[in-house]
Design a protein around this motif. Structure first.
Motif, PDB file in Angstrom:
ATOM      1  N   ARG A  54       0.172  -0.454  -6.881  1.00 60.61           N
ATOM      2  CA  ARG A  54      -1.239   0.281  -6.954  1.00 60.61           C
ATOM      3  C   ARG A  54      -1.692  -0.049  -8.244  1.00 60.61           C
ATOM      4  O   ARG A  54      -2.856   0.525  -8.523  1.00 60.61           O
ATOM      5  CB  ARG A  54      -0.928   1.677  -6.595  1.00 60.61           C
ATOM      6  CG  ARG A  54      -0.672   2.085  -5.229  1.00 60.61           C
ATOM      7  CD  ARG A  54      -1.725   1.663  -4.107  1.00 60.61           C
ATOM      8  NE  ARG A  54      -1.469   2.533  -2.835  1.00 60.61           N
ATOM      9  CZ  ARG A  54      -1.813   3.771  -2.461  1.00 60.61           C
ATOM     10  NH1 ARG A  54      -2.665   4.121  -3.229  1.00 60.61           N
ATOM     11  NH2 ARG A  54      -1.358   4.144  -1.253  1.00 60.61           N
TER      12      ARG A  54
ATOM     13  N   TYR B  39       0.761  -1.213  -0.052  1.00 62.21           N
ATOM     14  CA  TYR B  39      -0.118  -0.022   0.084  1.00 62.21           C
ATOM     15  C   TYR B  39       0.951   1.260   0.180  1.00 62.21           C
ATOM     16  O   TYR B  39       0.697   2.109  -0.786  1.00 62.21           O
ATOM     17  CB  TYR B  39      -0.930  -0.050   1.210  1.00 62.21           C
ATOM     18  CG  TYR B  39      -2.000   1.103   1.641  1.00 62.21           C
ATOM     19  CD1 TYR B  39      -3.018   1.406   0.649  1.00 62.21           C
ATOM     20  CD2 TYR B  39      -1.529   2.212   2.448  1.00 62.21           C
ATOM     21  CE1 TYR B  39      -3.835   2.533   0.977  1.00 62.21           C
ATOM     22  CE2 TYR B  39      -2.295   3.249   2.625  1.00 62.21           C
ATOM     23  CZ  TYR B  39      -3.287   3.522   1.807  1.00 62.21           C
ATOM     24  OH  TYR B  39      -4.279   4.521   2.172  1.00 62.21           O
TER      25      TYR B  39
ATOM     26  N   LEU C 191      -6.623   0.506   1.797  1.00 65.87           N
ATOM     27  CA  LEU C 191      -5.672  -0.571   2.800  1.00 65.87           C
ATOM     28  C   LEU C 191      -6.721  -1.480   3.173  1.00 65.87           C
ATOM     29  O   LEU C 191      -7.834  -1.450   3.632  1.00 65.87           O
ATOM     30  CB  LEU C 191      -5.403   0.368   3.905  1.00 65.87           C
ATOM     31  CG  LEU C 191      -4.374  -0.180   4.935  1.00 65.87           C
ATOM     32  CD1 LEU C 191      -3.062  -0.730   4.518  1.00 65.87           C
ATOM     33  CD2 LEU C 191      -4.240   0.580   6.063  1.00 65.87           C
TER      34      LEU C 191
END
Length: 423
Positions: free
Chosen positions: A342, A304, A353
């Motif tokens: 991503r 993340y 998340l």
């Protein structure tokens, strides 16, 4: 509209906007095309690869060399003296295979797991030191000191020298444009330090990895050969029947790389992970209630908002095609780990998340033969640091407005300058 590589080799995209909002910027670049001709971190031309599948393939493509001798121009990375530059980040096989094999035993998951309890004691001690105050800068007092103590203990760096090392490393990670001489001074100081430390350990070896590697360099054994008992924290392999050795520059460079990478990346993985939890208090509450899930969560934190935005630059040894774009031999290729992690085509709802997500396959630690040597250590340190922190301070919260936080201004890495918290 973003210009893509197909518009011509002289059209360089300015990617400095990625410093302010990297994930939005990478999303726009991914949508515009898989590969872009950009101005690299030093303003020199490079080819930026943004999509997961292309980045993953590039990380293990033997045609993309790490050896600077294949560079024909453009961005080349850090400018270091030869005694610090002969490291794994500048090597291809067979040298890479030889040098990595000599140090890899120190970072196996089993060996790293033996360090978990000492790391937890260290984490608890650092939290003890700030508990009474009710607030702290978590980078300065916790995320910074913990990994430097761990890697310095592993390598045998005396405690008195560690503050100097942190200041030198910070000068390399985030150079001050107003003081260009500072980086050069830091490099010179580090070279002198490593040279002196190696000389001292030759005279008086310790129970540490650097002493083991010196034995490899000098042709001795380290207690792991011929059925011997491994009593050290190191574990560098002894010379084998093929006569594997380290050159003096390789020895010095390896010490530099292990200290530098072992400190920087783990500091920012811990800091970014804490911030992610503070941004998502419901996730923080869930992990506090079930800390056994932290191992899975750390993989998601690395995906993340990992600390390594760009893989080490690569140079094609022949013309290659990446994402349908022809990249000429000798030019610089930058593989964006931050963008790949991503990419919604690989990770659905990638901007969310989700510590329960199966984040296996994220590229924060790389892929292929150059997969991060210290990945197991970084994972364990981050998991242990988070477990100690969230159990100790149930009222943990940011101590400044969220928009007051500042990240280091570099395209290569993503890490907080400070993280003020209270409880």
């Amino acid at each position: 509209m973003q210009k893509t590589a197909e518009t011509g080799p002289d059209d360089l995209i300015d990617v400095t906007h990625l410093l302010d909002d990297p994930y939005a910027g990478y999303a726009a670049l991914r949508d515009a095309g898989p590969v872009h001709r950009v101005a690299g971190p030093d303003g020199q031309p490079a080819w930026l690869v943004t999509r997961y599948e292309d980045v993953r393939r590039g990380l293990s493509d033997p045609r993309l060399s790490l050896d600077k001798r294949h560079a024909g121009g453009g961005y080349r990375g850090f400018s270091l003296p030869p005694a610090l530059d002969a490291n794994l980040l500048n090597m291809d096989p067979p040298d890479h295979t030889r040098v990595r094999r000599l140090v890899a035993k120190a970072f196996t998951p089993a060996r790293v797991e033996k360090l978990r309890e000492p790391v937890r004691r260290l984490a608890d001690g650092l939290l003890d030191a700030v508990a009474e105050s009710g607030r702290t800068d978590l980078i300065a007092s916790y995320a910074g000191p913990l990994p430097i103590v761990v890697i310095c203990d592993l390598l045998g760096v005396p405690e008195r020298d560690r503050p100097d090392f942190r200041s030198w490393t910070d000068a390399l990670i985030t150079p001050d444009p107003a003081r260009p001489e500072q980086t050069k001074q830091a490099v010179g100081a580090m070279l002198r330090y490593y040279t002196g430390l190696i000389a001292a350990k030759r005279t008086a070896p310790g129970d540490d990895l650097l002493s083991d590697l010196i034995m490899v360099r000098d042709g001795g054994t380290d207690g792991t050969a011929d059925g011997g008992t491994d009593t050290g924290t190191g574990g560098g392999a002894p010379p084998d029947a093929d006569g594997d050795r380290l050159t003096e520059d390789e020895l010095t460079s390896l010490a530099f790389l292990l200290l530098f990478a072992g400190y920087e990346n783990t500091v920012h993985l811990i800091g970014n992970s804490v911030l992610a939890l503070l941004d998502h208090p419901e996730r923080l509450t869930a992990l506090r209630a079930d800390p056994a899930e932290l191992g899975t969560a750390v993989e998601e934190f690395a995906r993340y908002d990992g600390p390594v935005a760009l893989a080490i630059r690569r140079f094609p040894v022949e013309d290659v095609e990446i994402g349908g774009v022809r990249v000429p031999r000798g030019e610089t290729v930058l593989l964006s780990l931050a963008s790949a992690n991503r990419d919604p085509h690989r990770f659905p709802d990638a901007g969310t998340l989700d510590p329960d997500r199966d984040a296996a396959g994220h590229l924060m630690f790389g892929h292929g033969i150059h997969y991060c040597l210290g990945a197991a250590l970084a994972r364990m340190e981050t998991e242990t640091a988070l477990a100690a922190l969230i159990s100790r301070f149930p009222g943990l919260r940011l101590d400044v407005p969220r928009d007051g936080l500042r990240f280091r201004r570099t395209l290569r890495a993503r890490g907080l300058i400070s993280l003020p918290v209270a409880w």
